[in-house]
Motif scaffolding. Structure first.
Motif, mmCIF file in Angstrom:
data_model
loop_
_atom_site.group_PDB
_atom_site.id
_atom_site.type_symbol
_atom_site.label_atom_id
_atom_site.label_comp_id
_atom_site.label_asym_id
_atom_site.label_seq_id
_atom_site.Cartn_x
_atom_site.Cartn_y
_atom_site.Cartn_z
ATOM 1 N N PRO A 164 0.657 -9.198 -1.600
ATOM 2 C CA PRO A 164 -0.652 -8.933 -0.996
ATOM 3 C C PRO A 164 -0.587 -8.500 0.475
ATOM 4 C CG PRO A 164 -0.746 -10.952 -2.273
ATOM 5 C CD PRO A 164 0.685 -10.514 -2.282
ATOM 6 N N GLU A 165 0.295 -9.111 1.257
ATOM 7 C CA GLU A 165 0.346 -8.756 2.688
ATOM 8 C C GLU A 165 0.849 -7.334 2.890
ATOM 9 O OE1 GLU A 165 0.995 -11.206 5.642
ATOM 10 O OE2 GLU A 165 0.216 -12.962 4.592
ATOM 11 N N GLN A 166 1.932 -7.034 2.176
ATOM 12 C CA GLN A 166 2.537 -5.715 2.335
ATOM 13 C C GLN A 166 1.587 -4.628 1.813
ATOM 14 O OE1 GLN A 166 6.235 -5.428 0.200
ATOM 15 N NE2 GLN A 166 6.907 -3.643 1.394
ATOM 16 N N LEU A 167 0.910 -4.940 0.725
ATOM 17 C CA LEU A 167 -0.039 -3.971 0.169
ATOM 18 C C LEU A 167 -1.203 -3.767 1.140
ATOM 19 C CD1 LEU A 167 -1.087 -2.137 -2.053
ATOM 20 C CD2 LEU A 167 -1.952 -4.154 -3.272
ATOM 21 N N ALA A 168 -1.704 -4.869 1.695
ATOM 22 C CA ALA A 168 -2.818 -4.756 2.661
ATOM 23 C C ALA A 168 -2.379 -3.891 3.849
ATOM 24 C CB ALA A 168 -3.257 -6.138 3.136
ATOM 25 N N THR A 169 -1.162 -4.109 4.327
ATOM 26 C CA THR A 169 -0.677 -3.308 5.456
ATOM 27 C C THR A 169 -0.620 -1.830 5.077
ATOM 28 O OG1 THR A 169 0.623 -5.169 6.192
ATOM 29 C CG2 THR A 169 1.231 -3.032 7.102
ATOM 30 N N ALA A 170 -0.116 -1.526 3.890
ATOM 31 C CA ALA A 170 -0.045 -0.119 3.478
ATOM 32 C C ALA A 170 -1.449 0.481 3.371
ATOM 33 C CB ALA A 170 0.688 -0.002 2.142
ATOM 34 N N LEU A 171 -2.393 -0.298 2.867
ATOM 35 C CA LEU A 171 -3.750 0.235 2.698
ATOM 36 C C LEU A 171 -4.406 0.517 4.038
ATOM 37 C CD1 LEU A 171 -5.119 -2.008 -0.230
ATOM 38 C CD2 LEU A 171 -4.238 0.331 -0.347
ATOM 39 N N MET A 172 -4.144 -0.314 5.043
ATOM 40 C CA MET A 172 -4.791 -0.140 6.348
ATOM 41 C C MET A 172 -4.031 0.838 7.248
ATOM 42 S SD MET A 172 -6.035 -4.039 7.227
ATOM 43 C CE MET A 172 -4.385 -4.722 7.174
ATOM 44 N N THR A 173 -2.708 0.709 7.238
ATOM 45 C CA THR A 173 -1.871 1.480 8.166
ATOM 46 C C THR A 173 -1.478 2.832 7.594
ATOM 47 O OG1 THR A 173 -0.951 -0.652 8.760
ATOM 48 C CG2 THR A 173 0.178 1.251 9.639
ATOM 49 N N GLY A 174 -1.589 2.979 6.279
ATOM 50 C CA GLY A 174 -1.142 4.208 5.634
ATOM 51 C C GLY A 174 0.372 4.242 5.541
#
Ligand SMILES: NC(=[NH2+])NCCC[C@H](N)C(=O)O
Length: 415
Positions: free
Chosen positions: A127-137
């Motif tokens: 979840p953390e890594q996915l959230a980062t990818a979704l926000m940061t691109g």
């Protein structure tokens, strides 16, 4: 999976009281902010215009300024929710993961092979890594190495975006808006912000805290941004129509709010279609039950089309009238007081650009404002409004002030 079920059960046992927002100024109890993160580090002089920033912010300082903003709110008893935390928590739900991944993978840009590869990479993230990818691109060079053979990848510059960053998440005002006890997921006009609502949508759909929250506005696609929506009084909405919210967006938002009984009057307010006045809240925000701070240049030419229900599922649109008059009448008050931001037109224009009119009310007569707008703040104080000043030299480079950077989720009713 087990962890998720446990989490929902414990929330069921101790439910949060149903949040609601009926006004711009009722005592603020809960607010959604986004602490700016790595997505701001994606901004360069080549992409900042497209990504809707007027410069390249110093990210560490922007974070400090934002932490101070959150602290001012907490010191006044406001519960601050951070979007990144909610996103990570929501992404524990598999349905949220699927929705998030779906929103990020752009097959038109990536082609079928790379899209598939990115999908499987994101599916393997926590979840953390996915959230980062979704926000940061993600840039093409950040994609996992296994797809080295892709033609698309070979032909893109390594620092091109495979998934666009979302630096404007900072402006939580625009991607969702609460009206009464419901939340509306908006429809953002600019391509650079389009995907933000996929994230607010999945947070409100899958975060356990919002499981009982109903939706307003439904699945409409006509652009409406939260910065254009002002809750002037319980049952009275103003919707700016300009660079962002379109006439069709205002009409369908009004129709749906009236049909759901969330409003009795909606004022559609045309504003100049340019960057300086991109949302209604860049020229006018409420600072007290019966008072607004307003850019003097628009004071006498702001009009409104009052929209009401025809009682049959349709709407009645009145002729346009001066905004202040129409607003006072719909609010049931004699007069809406106007505090303007300096008589000297040059100062007024400078402070309007720096979001002097973009205040966030913490309670009636108590607002958060950028410290740099010295004259506007003095005028507010001279009119009896208490001003909590925050610095925004870096935050402001995205052209948004305290109201843009906040989405109220719960306000106490006006006494
Ligand atoms: N409610 C507001 N006024 N939001 C300001 C948003 C600023 C953002 N950079 C944009 O251009 O979209």
């Amino acid at each position: 999976m087990t962890a998720h079920i446990t989490q929902t059960e414990s929330v069921d046992a101790a439910p949060f009281p149903a949040p609601r927002v009926d006004s711009e100024v009722g005592p603020l109890r809960t607010v959604l902010l986004h602490r700016p993160g790595l997505e701001l580090k994606r901004l360069t002089p080549r992409n900042n215009d497209q990504l809707l920033f007027d410069g390249v912010p110093w990210v560490d300082r922007a974070q400090e300024e934002h932490d101070a903003f959150a602290e001012v709110l907490r010191s006044r008893g406001v519960e601050v929710l951070l979007l990144a935390d909610l996103l990570v928590e929501a992404l524990h739900d598999d349905r949220a993961r699927i929705a998030g991944i779906h929103s990020a993978v752009n097959e038109r840009r990536l082609g079928i092979d790379l899209a598939d590869a990115l999908r499987s990479h994101l599916s393997s993230c926590g979840p953390e890594q996915l959230a980062t990818a979704l926000m940061t691109g993600m840039t093409f060079e950040e994609l996992p190495a296994a797809e080295g053979a892709s033609l698309v990848r070979k032909m893109h510059h390594p620092i091109d975006f495979a998934v666009d960053p979302l630096p404007n998440l900072l402006f939580t005002r625009d991607s969702s808006v609460w009206v009464g006890d419901r939340v509306a997921i908006t429809s953002l006009a600019m391509p650079a912000r389009d995907r933000e609502t996929a994230l607010t949508d999945l947070i409100y759909a899958y975060h356990s805290r919002f499981r009982r929250t109903g939706r307003a506005y439904g699945a409409h696609s006509a652009p409406v941004e939260g910065g254009d929506v002002l809750l002037l009084a319980p049952g009275v909405l103003a919707i700016g129509v300009g660079e962002r919210t379109t006439p069709a967006g205002a009409e369908s938002f009004a129709r749906s709010a009236l049909a759901d009984g969330l409003a009795h009057t909606v004022l559609a307010v045309p504003i100049t279609q340019e960057r300086a006045t991109m949302h209604l809240d860049t020229v006018c925000t409420m600072v007290d039950r019966d008072a607004v701070v307003m850019y003097p240049a628009v004071r006498d030419n702001l009009f409104a089309y009052p929209v009401r229900s025809d009682g049959n599922g349709g709407v009645l649109v009145d002729d346009r009238r001066p905004f202040l008059e129409a607003a006072a009448e719909a609010m049931g008050i004699e007069r809406l007081r106007v505090i303007d931001t300096g008589l000297d037109p040059v100062t007024a224009e400078r402070e309007q650009w720096d979001d002097g009119n973009n205040t966030l009310a913490v309670a009636p007569g108590l607002v958060v404002a950028y410290e740099r707008n010295v004259e506007t703040n003095e005028r507010l104080e001279a009119s009896g409004i208490e001003v909590l000043r925050i610095s925004g030299s870096e935050l402001g480079s995205g052209r948004g002030g305290p109201r843009c950077m906040s989405c109220p989720i719960d306000r106490a009713p006006l006494a």
